[in-house]
Scaffold this motif. Structure first.
Motif, PDB file in Angstrom:
ATOM      1  N   TYR A 125       0.858  -0.995  -0.499  1.00 38.60           N
ATOM      2  CA  TYR A 125       0.240   0.118   0.085  1.00 38.60           C
ATOM      3  C   TYR A 125       1.159   1.237   0.199  1.00 38.60           C
ATOM      4  CZ  TYR A 125      -3.751   2.472   1.713  1.00 38.60           C
ATOM      5  OH  TYR A 125      -5.078   3.969   2.191  1.00 38.60           O
ATOM      6  N   MET A 162      -2.688   5.329  -2.988  1.00 38.14           N
ATOM      7  CA  MET A 162      -4.349   6.070  -2.476  1.00 38.14           C
ATOM      8  C   MET A 162      -3.741   7.490  -2.214  1.00 38.14           C
ATOM      9  SD  MET A 162      -6.687   7.025  -0.742  1.00 38.14           S
ATOM     10  CE  MET A 162      -8.290   5.415  -0.523  1.00 38.14           C
ATOM     11  N   GLU A 209     -11.115   3.464  -7.324  1.00 40.15           N
ATOM     12  CA  GLU A 209     -12.234   4.165  -6.766  1.00 40.15           C
ATOM     13  C   GLU A 209     -12.451   5.268  -6.117  1.00 40.15           C
ATOM     14  OE1 GLU A 209     -13.875   3.369  -3.439  1.00 40.15           O
ATOM     15  OE2 GLU A 209     -12.071   2.864  -2.790  1.00 40.15           O
ATOM     16  N   HIS A 259     -12.126   7.566  -2.724  1.00 43.98           N
ATOM     17  CA  HIS A 259     -12.460   7.656  -1.245  1.00 43.98           C
ATOM     18  C   HIS A 259     -11.957   8.828  -0.736  1.00 43.98           C
ATOM     19  CE1 HIS A 259     -12.953   4.999   2.140  1.00 43.98           C
ATOM     20  NE2 HIS A 259     -11.940   6.763   2.641  1.00 43.98           N
ATOM     21  N   TYR A 302     -20.894   3.969   1.468  1.00 46.03           N
ATOM     22  CA  TYR A 302     -20.429   3.263   2.621  1.00 46.03           C
ATOM     23  C   TYR A 302     -20.617   4.254   4.168  1.00 46.03           C
ATOM     24  CZ  TYR A 302     -15.311   4.484  -0.228  1.00 46.03           C
ATOM     25  OH  TYR A 302     -14.477   4.767  -0.725  1.00 46.03           O
ATOM     26  N   GLY A 361     -15.444   3.828   4.474  1.00 41.36           N
ATOM     27  CA  GLY A 361     -15.123   3.214   3.515  1.00 41.36           C
ATOM     28  C   GLY A 361     -14.249   2.017   3.608  1.00 41.36           C
ATOM     29  N   GLN A 407     -11.538  -3.861   6.272  1.00 43.10           N
ATOM     30  CA  GLN A 407     -10.208  -3.330   7.081  1.00 43.10           C
ATOM     31  C   GLN A 407     -10.612  -3.469   8.685  1.00 43.10           C
ATOM     32  OE1 GLN A 407      -6.948  -0.757   6.408  1.00 43.10           O
ATOM     33  NE2 GLN A 407      -8.588  -0.285   4.683  1.00 43.10           N
TER      34      GLN A 407
END
Ligand SMILES: NCCCC(=O)O
Length: 388
Positions: free
Chosen positions: A85, A239, A262, A264, A313, A341, A345
């Motif tokens: 990530y 991200m 997407e 976020h 979300y 969102g 996790q």
């Protein structure tokens, strides 16, 4: 011998299934009641990312508990794709926040490294570092299939004797001495405690109990990016968002010749009705996403947008999930959800805290998670704030 406590969990998404499993592990008898199929709500529409590249210590604390569960489930055969990530930073101030994150993550036992723009481009040769000051990369983060997660947790629950009723809507309820009777399409369920893990439907379920629950269903879209041929490297989750700043654009590898992308960015425009919303992508969203992707991945060979979909979300006012009773005078009615969102996790963490409340009337196994109780200062209408 005392009878086992019987917990009914309303909702077979990630938060409901994680809560159900925690309850069963602690010896409760558990019945999951799902109006549709497991993972059919927001969970099954999520991009399934799990990571620890956070700047807020509380977000990191939640992930410490959550990652321990994911590693345990992985050890039991659950598939987790460790693609890494990368969170992007645009300013020196954001880089300082990422340096603090790296330090906090080291203390928590997570691997993470702050990268320069050149190092990011070495990691992702197609990335444009235009306007970027650097980023932070965690090699152990990644993604999972949210539907697989729900069914995996379901299988573990059944091994512990739990029951799952799918396509079984709760149609009514009654409080009875020391517990509840839930009327469902497939008969009544008598139980001692109820966990409301109905995701975007949770406010409707709460209303059946005469409670007001402020979870705001916000529509978000995701799209596949099809490639002519596989990349010769793995695209980690990337991200563009730190503490609410950035476009929110994110993308990651899904298959060798396919990425998923997407945006976020929580904006709380208008709430969506979970029973009646557009679950497909709109043309203007495709155009906007394509614009952002062209800026960040300008030379991705043969890239074009493929299928798209939308999900909800479930957002809370302070952007932290709810786990615990809304009303302390009714400790047998527990809320578990509001992951926004980040619902996949955060599901294990929601599950740990919600199960503790259901069984012990307090958070006993995970210090710090008592802050997830939907207390009156937290369970308030969701406004126009923009946070991560
Ligand atoms: N909404 C998916 C992104 C989640 C995350 O960055 O952790």
């Amino acid at each position: 011998m005392t009878a086992k406590l019987h917990a009914a969990v309303i909702g077979g998404g990630a938060a409901g299934m994680a809560t159900a499993l925690e309850l069963a592990r602690q010896g409760a008898r558990v019945t999951v009641i799902e109006a549709d199929a497991l993972g059919s709500g927001s969970s099954g529409r999520s991009v399934g990312v799990v990571g620890t590249q956070m700047t807020d210590p509380f977000q990191l604390l939640m992930r410490r508990y959550g990652q321990a569960r994911f590693r345990e489930w992985e050890g039991q055969g659950f598939r987790f794709n460790h693609i890494g990530y990368l969170r992007l930073a645009r300013s020196a101030a954001q880089m300082r926040a990422l340096e603090r994150s790296q330090q906090m993550q080291e203390e928590a036992g997570f691997r993470a490294r702050v990268l320069t723009p050149d190092e990011m481009v070495r990691l992702i040769p197609h990335l444009s570092a235009e306007g970027l000051a650097g980023g932070i990369f965690g090699p152990d983060d990644g993604f999972l299939d949210p539907y697989e997660l729900c069914t995996f947790l379901g299988a573990r629950l059944r091994e512990l004797g739990g029951e799952i009723r799918q396509f079984c809507k709760v149609t009514g309820l009654a409080r009875r001495s020391g517990g509840y009777r839930l009327e469902t399409a497939k008969g009544a369920v008598d139980c001692d405690v109820v966990v409301n893990a109905a995701g975007a439907w949770a406010p409707k379920v709460a209303a059946m109990f005469g409670q007001q629950l402020h979870i705001f269903p916000e529509r978000h879209e995701a799209m596949a990016i099809l490639l002519d041929q596989p990349l010769d490297y793995t695209m980690p989750m990337v991200m563009d968002l730190i503490d609410g700043e950035g476009t929110g654009l994110n993308f990651r590898h899904e298959k060798p010749d396919e990425l998923i992308s997407e945006i976020h960015k929580v904006s709380t425009g208008a709430p969506s009705d979970p029973d009646d919303y557009n679950d497909q992508c709109m043309d203007e969203s495709r155009e906007y996403l394509a614009e952002l992707l062209l800026e960040r991945l300008p030379d991705l060979p043969g890239a074009r947008l493929g299928r798209g979909w939308a999900g909800l979300y479930p957002i809370t006012a302070d952007r932290r999930p709810f786990a615990g009773p809304v009303d302390p005078a009714e400790p047998g009615l527990i809320t578990a959800g509001g992951g926004g969102g980040y619902g996949i996790q955060l599901a294990p963490v929601i599950g740990i805290a919600a199960a503790d409340w259901a069984l012990h009337g307090a958070v006993v196994s995970a210090p710090g998670l008592e802050a997830l109780r939907p207390s009156p200062d937290r369970n308030r209408p969701v406004g126009q704030e923009e946070r991560p």
